[in-house]
Design an enzyme around this catalytic site. Structure first.
Site, PDB file in Angstrom:
ATOM      1  N   CYS A  91       1.082  -1.262   0.086  1.00  0.00           N
ATOM      2  CA  CYS A  91      -0.045  -0.076  -0.071  1.00  0.00           C
ATOM      3  C   CYS A  91       0.896   1.349  -0.099  1.00  0.00           C
ATOM      4  O   CYS A  91       0.606   2.399   0.542  1.00  0.00           O
ATOM      5  CB  CYS A  91      -0.899   0.011   1.271  1.00  0.00           C
ATOM      6  SG  CYS A  91      -0.216  -0.426   2.795  1.00  0.00           S
ATOM      7  N   GLY A  92       2.018   1.188  -0.727  1.00  0.00           N
ATOM      8  CA  GLY A  92       2.601   2.395  -0.930  1.00  0.00           C
ATOM      9  C   GLY A  92       3.424   2.687   0.246  1.00  0.00           C
ATOM     10  O   GLY A  92       3.732   1.869   1.288  1.00  0.00           O
TER      11      GLY A  92
END
Length: 288
Positions: A91-92
Site C-alpha cells: 500500500c505504498g
C-alpha cells in the site's frame, strides 16, 4: 543479450504480475468506497463529541475536582506511543509515513530524557518499530482476524489504554494514524488522547448539565477516547485502501511499460537470430 526463451518467460511472468496488480487495484477501489463512506459518516459524530468535550473541559480545566483523564497526572515523564497501521502491505508509503512520524517523536522524547512505551495496532507498524525500539514495546493489538471494523474493536483498544493509565503506567498517550483526504493524499497525524486536551476557545454556547459537569465527564471522557480511536481506525482503513489503489495502479502501469520494452527486445533478438540463420544459409550455398 538474453536468449529468446528467457525473454519469453520474463514477458509471461510480468504479464502475470500485471494481472495480479490490476485485480488488487480493482478490489481496493471497491473497498475504498465503503471505507471512505464509513470514515466520512463517523466524522460528524466525532466532531460533535469534540465540541461537547470542549465546553465541558474548558469549564473544568484546572478544577481540583476534575477527573484524572482531564487533569492528568501532573507529569509528562512517561509517554505511551500508540501507533496504528495496517495488517497488510503493498500500500505504498501508507505504513512507512505513519511510522516515520512516530519514530521522529520517539527520538525527540528519548533525547529529552522521557520514558517511552510503545503500543502498536497492526502488524506493519510493529515490524518496522520493533527493529529499533523493541525494548520499549508494552503491547500489540492484532487486527488480522477483523473482517469488518466496529466500535467494539476501538473500545477494546481504548480500554487497554485506560487500564494502563489507571494503573499509573504512563502520563501522556498519543495516537498516530493517517487521516484520509483523497486517493492520492493521506496525512500522517498525531493526536494526544490522554489526558484529554481542553480547548482554548469554545463556541460560546452555554449548557446546563445534569447531574453535574464532573459526573458527566467521568462517564463521557472514556467514551470520547473510544470515539477518537474508532475515528482513527476508520481513517486508517480508508487511507490504506486509497494508498493501495494508487500503488497498484502505478505497479500496473510500470508492468505495462516493462512488457513493451521486453517485447521490443524480444522482437529485435528474434530478428537478429533470423538474420544470422539466413546469412549462414547463404554463405553455405555460396560455398557449394
Amino acid at each position: 543479450m538474453a536468449n529468446l526463451k528467457d525473454l519469453k518467460n520474463r514477458i509471461a511472468s510480468v504479464k502475470s504480475t500485471r494481472k495480479i496488480t490490476k485485480a488488487m487495484q480493482m478490489v481496493s477501489a471497491a473497498k475504498l468506497r465503503r471505507a471512505q463512506e464509513a470514515a466520512e459518516a463517523a466524522r460528524p459524530y466525532a466532531e460533535r463529541m469534540e465540541d461537547v468535550m470542549s465546553n465541558l473541559t474548558a469549564a473544568n480545566k484546572g478544577s481540583p475536582s476534575a477527573p484524572k483523564l482531564l487533569a492528568g497526572t501532573g507529569s509528562d515523564q512517561v509517554h505511551l506511543v500508540v501507533v496504528a497501521t495496517s495488517e497488510r502491505g503493498l500500500c505504498g508509503g501508507f505504513n512507512t509515513n505513519i511510522v516515520k512520524l512516530a519514530r521522529t517523536e520517539i527520538e525527540k522524547l528519548i533525547a529529552a530524557g522521557k520514558t517511552v512505551k510503545i503500543l502498536t495496532v497492526g502488524k506493519k507498524g510493529r515490524e518496522q518499530l520493533r527493529r529499533e525500539y523493541g525494548q520499549y514495546f508494552v503491547d500489540h493489538v492484532d487486527m488480522s482476524e477483523v473482517k469488518k471494523l466496529g466500535f467494539e474493536h476501538a473500545k477494546g483498544i481504548a480500554q487497554n489504554i485506560l487500564a494502563r493509565f489507571e494503573a499509573g503506567e504512563f502520563d501522556v498517550a498519543t495516537l498516530y494514524y493517517s487521516a484520509f483526504k483523497s486517493v492520492i493524499s493521506q496525512v500522517p497525524t498525531a493526536q494526544q488522547i490522554v489526558p484529554v486536551e481542553a480547548a482554548e476557545e469554545t463556541s460560546g454556547a452555554s449548557y446546563d448539565y445534569e447531574p453535574s459537569e464532573e459526573g458527566i465527564l467521568t462517564d463521557l471522557l472514556p467514551r470520547a477516547i473510544s470515539t477518537q480511536v474508532f475515528k482513527a481506525l476508520l481513517e486508517n482503513g480508508a487511507s490504506e485502501q486509497g494508498a493501495r489503489m494508487s500503488a497498484m495502479d502505478n505497479a500496473t502501469r510500470n508492468a505495462g511499460e516493462m512488457i513493451d520494452k521486453l517485447t521490443v527486445t524480444f522482437n529485435r533478438s528474434r530478428q537478429a537470430a533470423i538474420t544470422n540463420e539466413l546469412i549462414e544459409i547463404i554463405s553455405g550455398a555460396e560455398a557449394l
